[in-house]
Write an enzyme that holds these catalytic residues in place. Structure first.
Site, PDB file in Angstrom:
ATOM      1  N   GLY A 105      -9.523   4.275 -17.730  1.00 19.32           N
ATOM      2  CA  GLY A 105     -10.448   3.570 -16.777  1.00 19.32           C
ATOM      3  C   GLY A 105      -9.915   3.068 -15.593  1.00 19.32           C
ATOM      4  N   GLY A 107      -7.670   1.621 -13.741  1.00 16.92           N
ATOM      5  CA  GLY A 107      -6.612   0.722 -13.801  1.00 16.92           C
ATOM      6  C   GLY A 107      -6.121  -0.095 -12.479  1.00 16.92           C
ATOM      7  N   LYS A 128      -9.117   0.271  -4.180  1.00 16.95           N
ATOM      8  CA  LYS A 128      -7.964   0.934  -5.054  1.00 16.95           C
ATOM      9  C   LYS A 128      -6.455   0.255  -4.826  1.00 16.95           C
ATOM     10  CE  LYS A 128      -5.918   5.402  -6.234  1.00 16.95           C
ATOM     11  NZ  LYS A 128      -6.116   6.682  -6.012  1.00 16.95           N
ATOM     12  N   ARG A 191     -12.324   2.791  -0.609  1.00 19.70           N
ATOM     13  CA  ARG A 191     -13.052   4.061  -0.637  1.00 19.70           C
ATOM     14  C   ARG A 191     -14.337   4.035  -0.882  1.00 19.70           C
ATOM     15  NH1 ARG A 191      -9.924   7.286  -5.443  1.00 19.70           N
ATOM     16  NH2 ARG A 191     -10.533   6.045  -7.065  1.00 19.70           N
ATOM     17  N   ARG A 198     -16.784   9.936 -13.576  1.00 21.07           N
ATOM     18  CA  ARG A 198     -16.162  11.176 -13.935  1.00 21.07           C
ATOM     19  C   ARG A 198     -16.417  11.761 -15.173  1.00 21.07           C
ATOM     20  NH1 ARG A 198     -11.183   8.914 -11.483  1.00 21.07           N
ATOM     21  NH2 ARG A 198     -12.008   7.371 -10.051  1.00 21.07           N
ATOM     22  N   ASP A 269     -10.501  13.062 -16.016  1.00 23.67           N
ATOM     23  CA  ASP A 269     -10.603  11.654 -15.587  1.00 23.67           C
ATOM     24  C   ASP A 269     -10.516  11.850 -13.815  1.00 23.67           C
ATOM     25  OD1 ASP A 269      -8.003  12.109 -16.374  1.00 23.67           O
ATOM     26  OD2 ASP A 269      -7.476  10.476 -15.468  1.00 23.67           O
ATOM     27  N   ASN A 270     -10.084  12.910 -13.328  1.00 25.06           N
ATOM     28  CA  ASN A 270     -10.007  12.909 -11.918  1.00 25.06           C
ATOM     29  C   ASN A 270     -11.062  13.999 -11.369  1.00 25.06           C
ATOM     30  OD1 ASN A 270      -8.024  11.152 -11.732  1.00 25.06           O
ATOM     31  ND2 ASN A 270      -6.548  12.773 -11.807  1.00 25.06           N
ATOM     32  N   ASP A 279      -9.557  11.097  -6.400  1.00 24.14           N
ATOM     33  CA  ASP A 279      -8.172  10.616  -6.656  1.00 24.14           C
ATOM     34  C   ASP A 279      -7.044  11.641  -6.427  1.00 24.14           C
ATOM     35  OD1 ASP A 279      -9.301   8.599  -7.940  1.00 24.14           O
ATOM     36  OD2 ASP A 279      -8.655   9.014  -9.886  1.00 24.14           O
TER      37      ASP A 279
HETATM   38  P1  AMP Z   1      -4.270   8.621 -11.307  1.00 26.45           P
HETATM   39  O1  AMP Z   1      -3.254   9.746 -11.811  1.00 26.45           O
HETATM   40  O2  AMP Z   1      -3.958   7.800 -10.122  1.00 26.45           O
HETATM   41  O3  AMP Z   1      -5.639   9.103 -11.520  1.00 26.45           O
HETATM   42  O4  AMP Z   1      -4.000   7.558 -12.504  1.00 26.45           O
HETATM   43  C1  AMP Z   1      -4.127   7.903 -14.008  1.00 26.45           C
HETATM   44  C2  AMP Z   1      -4.663   6.438 -14.624  1.00 26.45           C
HETATM   45  O5  AMP Z   1      -3.874   5.434 -14.705  1.00 26.45           O
HETATM   46  C3  AMP Z   1      -6.047   6.212 -13.981  1.00 26.45           C
HETATM   47  O6  AMP Z   1      -7.101   5.575 -14.889  1.00 26.45           O
HETATM   48  C4  AMP Z   1      -5.463   4.751 -13.130  1.00 26.45           C
HETATM   49  O7  AMP Z   1      -6.253   3.942 -12.938  1.00 26.45           O
HETATM   50  C5  AMP Z   1      -4.127   4.307 -13.902  1.00 26.45           C
HETATM   51  N1  AMP Z   1      -3.205   4.053 -12.919  1.00 26.45           N
HETATM   52  C6  AMP Z   1      -2.154   4.550 -12.111  1.00 26.45           C
HETATM   53  N2  AMP Z   1      -1.447   3.800 -11.637  1.00 26.45           N
HETATM   54  C7  AMP Z   1      -1.768   2.562 -11.851  1.00 26.45           C
HETATM   55  C8  AMP Z   1      -1.021   1.163 -11.530  1.00 26.45           C
HETATM   56  N3  AMP Z   1      -0.088   1.227 -10.632  1.00 26.45           N
HETATM   57  N4  AMP Z   1      -1.581   0.320 -12.022  1.00 26.45           N
HETATM   58  C9  AMP Z   1      -2.628   0.473 -13.053  1.00 26.45           C
HETATM   59  N5  AMP Z   1      -3.083   1.569 -13.382  1.00 26.45           N
HETATM   60  C10 AMP Z   1      -2.895   2.380 -12.929  1.00 26.45           C
HETATM   61 MG    MG Z   2      -7.455   9.045 -11.548  1.00 30.06          MG
END
Ligand code: AMP
Ligand code: MG
Length: 510
Positions: A105, A107, A128, A191, A198, A269-270, A279
Site C-alpha cells: 500500500g 507506505g 510522497k 506529484r 496500480r 505494484d509499480n 515510482d
Molecule cells: P517503492 O520501491 O518505493 O515503490 O516502495 C515499495 C513499497 O514500500 C511501497 O509500498 C512504499 O510505499 C513502501 N515504502 C518505501 N519506503 C518507505 C518508507 N520510508 N516508509 C514507509 N513505506 C515505504
Molecule cells: Mg512503489
C-alpha cells in the site's frame, strides 16, 4: 480517523485561498474504505519550499508566483490540509521481484484529492514522504531529499522526452532528520497523475477472493479513465480494458527502450493502470549501450535489467490479466495479452527507425526486415565498442563525421554505414518528399541532446544536500523539459559523463 487530528492540521481561514474557486474533489473516495485508509500527514519540521515546477503548476491552472507562498509550502508538505481534502493511503498488493506480497500500500504517499482544470482534466495530488500510514511496514513514512530530487527531475525528464509519466509539481525540503545509511533530510514530493492505481491494486482483491471488488475497481477505472470502452456495446468491456492496458504498457516500454531508460524496480505494484512511468527509484539512463545494464544495485539477479524490461512488462500484464479472470474467459485474457508483443515490436521499431531517419511508414515487409537488421547490427557494434547511446544518435542526426570516432573499431562502423546509406537512399526513392535537411531536423526531434544521466542528478543532489543550494534543480528541469533543443549555456551536459560517474551506485534506499 481521529477528528482532532484533522483540526490540528487545519489552518485558520486566512489560508483558505489556495485552490479557491477550483473544483477540488476525490473520486477515488467513492470506491469505499476497502480501497484505502484515511490518514492525515505527519507534520514536517521546518519545511522549505525547494522548487515549483511551472509546467505542472500550469496543469492545475496555476503559475509559480501564485504558489510561491507559505500556504502552498505547508500544503505541499502536509502541514496544512485543505478543508475539502480527506487524505487517504491506498491499499494494494504486488509481485516484488517475482514473489507475491499479499498486502502492500501507500507506505509513505497520501492522496489529497484531485483538481479539475479548465480543460476538464482531473489531476490527483499525492504527497510522497508525508509520514507513516497503515501500510508503512517497517518504514518511517518519509522520503529523503536525495531520492526526491531524483524522482522530481526524472519524471519531468520523461515528460520532456514525450514518455507517459506521473508528474512532479513541487518539492519541499526540511530539517526533519531521516535515517537511511546515514542521516539525511526528509523531503516531500508533490506529484500529479490522473490516477495512481496500480496493477497491484487489482491483485489485492483477486488474491483475497473478492471478485466484486475487482469488478468495482475495473468499473471505476473504465468509467473514469477509459470511457471510450463503454461506447463499444458488443464486446466484453473488461477484455477491452485489459487490451487498452496492454497497449499503453507496450507503448510505454517501447519508449523506454528507445531512449535507453531503465526503471530498476518493475514490480507489479509499480505498474500504472494508465501506462504511466511511476515510482522512480534506482532508475538509470544508459550511457554506453549495454543490453544487460542493471541500474538497481540491489537487483543481484538482473531481473530488471535493461533488456529484460519488455519481457517483464508482459509478465506483469499476465499477473494483471489473472486478476480479471472473474470478468472474462481465459481465452479472452490470452487474446488480449497476445497483442503485447506485436504492439511492442511495432512501436519500438517505429521509434528506432525514426531515430535512424526512416520516417516513411511503409508496410513493405522486406524493407522493414532490412531496417530491423540494420538496427540490431548497430546495437551489436555499439555494445562491442562501448558507444554512448544518446551521443551516437544525436551525432548521427547532426550528420557530423565525429559519429565514426565514437567507435574504437572504425571499420565496423564504416561497414554498417554502407548498409545504412543504401537503406536511406532506398527510402528517399520511395519518399522523395523529404530532403536531407528535413530529415536532419526530424531526427533531431527524436534523438535527444540531453538525458538525465545519473551524474547530473548527483550534482544537483550534492549541491542541495551539502550546501542547501537548489539552483541546479531549476537548471536541470529547464533542460529536461526541452531535451531536443540546443542549450548553449548547458553544453557541458551534452557530452560523455565524467569518469567519476562510474562510482555512483544507486540502491533502493530512498
Ligand atoms: P517503492 O520501491 O518505493 O515503490 O516502495 C515499495 C513499497 O514500500 C511501497 O509500498 C512504499 O510505499 C513502501 N515504502 C518505501 N519506503 C518507505 C518508507 N520510508 N516508509 C514507509 N513505506 C515505504
Ligand atoms: Mg512503489
Amino acid at each position: 480517523m481521529n477528528s482532532s487530528e484533522i483540526t490540528k492540521n487545519r489552518p485558520d481561514n486566512s489560508q483558505n485561498s489556495l485552490f479557491q474557486g477550483q473544483q477540488f474533489t476525490n473520486r477515488f473516495h467513492s470506491l469505499g474504505d476497502e480501497f484505502y485508509s484515511h490518514q492525515m500527514p505527519s507534520s514536517l519540521y521546518k519545511p522549505k519550499l525547494v522548487h515549483i515546477n511551472p509546467s505542472a503548476a500550469h496543469l492545475l491552472d496555476h503559475s509559480v508566483p501564485a504558489l510561491s507562498n507559505d500556504t502552498f509550502r505547508d500544503f505541499a508538505c502536509g502541514n496544512y490540509i485543505l478543508q475539502q481534502s480527506r487524505p487517504v493511503a491506498a491499499i494494494y498488493a504486488g509481485h516484488q521481484f517475482g514473489h507475491f506480497v499479499p498486502q502492500l500500500g501507500d507506505g509513505r504517499a497520501l492522496l489529497l484529492g484531485e483538481i479539475k482544470n479548465s480543460c476538464d482534466e482531473h489531476w490527483e495530488i499525492q504527497l510522497k514522504g508525508a509520514g507513516i500510514t497503515p501500510y508503512s511496514r517497517q518504514g518511517d513514512g518519509r522520503a529523503v531529499l536525495r531520492s526526491t530530487i531524483r524522482e522530481y527531475l526524472c519524471s519531468e525528464a520523461m515528460h520532456g522526452l514525450g514518455i507517459p509519466t506521473t508528474r512532479a509539481l513541487a518539492m519541499v525540503d526540511s530539517k526533519e532528520e531521516v535515517y537511511r545509511e546515514q542521516l539525511e533530510s526528509g523531503a516531500v514530493l508533490v506529484r500529479l497523475a490522473p490516477s495512481f492505481i496500480r496493477f497491484g491494486s487489482f491483485e489485492l482483491f483477486a488474491s483475497r477472493g473478492q471478485p466484486d471488488q475487482v469488478k468495482q475497481l475495473a468499473d471505476f477505472v473504465i468509467s473514469h479513465y477509459y470511457p471510450e470502452i463503454l461506447t463499444q456495446s458488443d464486446a466484453n468491456p473488461y477484455t477491452l480494458f485489459l487490451s487498452e492496458v496492454v497497449k499503453k504498457t507496450a507503448e510505454m516500454i517501447a519508449h523506454w527502450q528507445s531512449v535507453g531508460f531503465s526503471h530498476g524496480v518493475m514490480n507489479t505494484d509499480n505498474m500504472s493502470i494508465l501506462g504511466l512511468t511511476i515510482d522512480y527509484g534506482p532508475f538509470g539512463f544508459l550511457d554506453t549501450y549495454e543490453r544487460n545494464y542493471i541500474c538497481n544495485h540491489s537487483d543481484h539477479q538482473g531481473r530488471y535489467s535493461f533488456q529484460n524490461q519488455p519481457g517483464i512488462a508482459y509478465w506483469n500484464l499476465a499477473r494483471l490479466a489473472e486478476t480479471l479472470l472473474s470478468l472474462m474467459t481465459i481465452d479472452e485474457a490470452n487474446e488480449a495479452l497476445s497483442d503485447y508483443e506485436v504492439i511492442y515490436s511495432q512501436h519500438y521499431m517505429a521509434l528506432m527507425r525514426s531515430k535512424l531517419g526512416f520516417f516513411y511508414p511503409h508496410s513493405d515487409k522486406t524493407m522493414l526486415k532490412e531496417h530491423e537488421t540494420l538496427i540490431l547490427s548497430l546495437l551489436t557494434i555499439m555494445e562491442k565498442n562501448k558507444v554512448d547511446y544518446t551521443l551516437f544518435f544525436r551525432q548521427l542526426s547532426n550528420k557530423t563525421n565525429s559519429v565514426r570516432d565514437l567507435f574504437l573499431d572504425r571499420e565496423a562502423f564504416d561497414l554498417w554505414e554502407i548498409h545504412y546509406k543504401q537503406a536511406l537512399q532506398k527510402e528517399s526513392l520511395i519518399n522523395p518528399a523529404i530532403n536531407e535537411m528535413q530529415r536532419k531536423q526530424k531526427m533531431q526531434c527524436i534523438n535527444p541532446k540531453y538525458i538525465l544521466r545519473n551524474y547530473m542528478a548527483q550534482i544537483a543532489i550534492k549541491k542541495a544536500t551539502e550546501q542547501k543550494d537548489y539552483s541546479e534543480i531549476d537548471k536541470l528541469l529547464t533542460l529536461m523539459h526541452a531535451p531536443y533543443d540546443e542549450h548553449p549555456d548547458m553544453e557541458h551536459y551534452a557530452g560523455l559523463p565524467p569518469a567519476w560517474a562510474d562510482t555512483i551506485s544507486v540502491s533502493c534506499s530512498s
